[in-house]
Design a protein around this motif. Structure first.
Motif, short mmCIF file in Angstrom:
data_model
loop_
_atom_site.label_atom_id
_atom_site.label_comp_id
_atom_site.label_asym_id
_atom_site.label_seq_id
_atom_site.Cartn_x
_atom_site.Cartn_y
_atom_site.Cartn_z
N ASP A 1 0.83 -1.21 0.00
CA ASP A 1 0.00 0.00 0.00
C ASP A 1 0.86 1.26 0.00
O ASP A 1 0.54 2.24 -0.68
N ARG A 2 1.96 1.21 0.78
CA ARG A 2 2.85 2.36 0.82
C ARG A 2 3.48 2.61 -0.55
O ARG A 2 3.55 3.75 -1.03
N ASP A 3 3.93 1.53 -1.20
CA ASP A 3 4.49 1.68 -2.55
C ASP A 3 3.45 2.21 -3.52
O ASP A 3 3.75 3.05 -4.38
N ARG A 4 2.20 1.70 -3.37
CA ARG A 4 1.14 2.16 -4.27
C ARG A 4 0.85 3.64 -4.04
O ARG A 4 0.65 4.40 -5.00
N ASP A 5 0.86 4.08 -2.76
CA ASP A 5 0.64 5.50 -2.47
C ASP A 5 1.77 6.36 -3.05
O ASP A 5 1.51 7.44 -3.61
#
Length: 354
Positions: A292-296
């Motif tokens: 999720d952090r990478d996607r954000d």
């Protein structure tokens, strides 16, 4: 399996369907349990733990979910072509094992597992659905007299043994509203002769009977040891007391200790399994957070790139407007100069005419 040279298992028949009935396979692939819950399980050990907690029978359909009353021919019975139902956790996990492409060592681990007979049973079903018919006897024969009890029927009520179940898989095609893969006639006859040559199939409860016999043997051994220690100088009244002590539960500490030790091992195994599950869940949660952090971050980079593109487009538009303004200004200046020249020329001509 001395004739097998490596750890890879061949796959007999259809390499993508596991030779499952079409209706069963379709219901597996469309079930939320298979698509979501089992999709998160990536390793052999995770799937084995799931079998331990979820499987309570070996039928392809959950009890009462499939209606075949009044259906005949291709729409009824074991064909599974007519009405579907709620596919069982057992067959969803069986197909999940197939997607992992198990090795020989992993299958041996399944069929000899000590935690649950259903783990073993799914190992035997995996072999029956995926292995060449000529190899089946080598796999099943060592377990044809296995005395461990198991109830394969949804809802219970049909207790059998692992040995009897293995024999049934070898000599019949019907398996609770579905069909096992067909065995060529020649191989089938050879297997039937080998099965007939075996001693009678073990009856349910045989394992418990053997445990009772072992306990009786231990009790006799304890009695004999106590009798030797009390021999000489004791009267018949003391002897009768000695006999009453033998029949008391307190006189068999080994048996109680063995039961407590077994329960302690089970509790420790459950704690280890819970710890592993919590560790895996934490690992998956961390991985999801990282994803999720990478996607954000990727979305933020996309927004930054879009803002940069918008700024570049606005700058280009401003440049174009300035260029157009300068061009218009030059055009107006040239037109004014031309008008002034024409006026001056006309004035000169008028003066000349005078």
């Amino acid at each position: 399996m001395a004739s097998k040279k490596n750890n890879l298992l061949p796959v007999f028949g259809n390499p993508s369907t596991m030779n499952l009935n079409t209706m069963v396979l379709t219901n597996i692939q469309n079930s939320q349990y298979f698509k979501h819950d089992l999709f998160a399980l990536k390793t052999y050990h995770e799937v084995v733990d799931e079998i331990y907690y979820k499987v309570t029978h070996l039928e392809p359909w959950e009890k009462g979910s499939r209606k075949t009353t009044g259906q005949v021919g291709m729409c009824g019975g074991v064909r599974g072509v007519g009405a579907g139902g709620v596919v069982s956790s057992a067959f969803c996990l069986l197909f999940k094992l197939f997607t992992l492409k198990l090795t020989r060592k992993q299958v041996v681990g399944l069929i000899s597992h000590s935690d649950s007979p259903y783990i073993r049973a799914l190992g035997f079903l995996y072999l029956r659905f995926t292995q060449p018919p000529t190899d089946l006897w080598e796999w099943f024969e060592p377990y044809a007299n296995d005395t461990e009890d198991i109830d394969p029927k949804a809802g219970g009520g049909r207790v059998t043994t692992i040995g009897a179940m293995c024999r049934r898989m070898l000599v019949t095609l019907d398996w609770y509203d579905t069909l096992l893969p067909r065995i060529p006639v020649k191989v089938s006859k050879e297997i039937e002769q080998l099965v007939r040559a075996l001693p009678p199939a073990p009856e349910p409860g045989a394992g418990g009977q053997y445990e009772e016999e072992e306990e009786e043997a231990e009790e006799k051994e304890v009695s004999t040891r106590n009798g030797q220690q009390d021999a000489g100088g004791r009267d018949s009244h003391q002897g009768s007391n000695r006999g009453s002590r033998r029949s008391s539960p307190d006189s068999f500490p080994n048996r109680d200790h063995r039961g407590h030790a077994s329960r302690d091992r089970d509790r420790e195994r459950d704690r280890d399994r819970d710890r592993d599950r919590d560790r895996d869940r934490s690992r998956y949660s961390d991985r999801d957070r990282d994803r999720d952090r990478d996607r954000d971050r990727e979305r933020e980079r996309d927004r930054d790139r879009e803002r940069d593109r918008d700024r570049d487009r606005e700058r280009d538009r401003d440049r174009d407007r300035d260029r157009d303004r300068d061009s218009n200004r030059d055009r107006y200046r040239d037109r004014d100069q031309d008008r002034d020249r024409d006026r001056s020329r006309r004035d000169r001509e008028r003066d000349h005419d005078r």
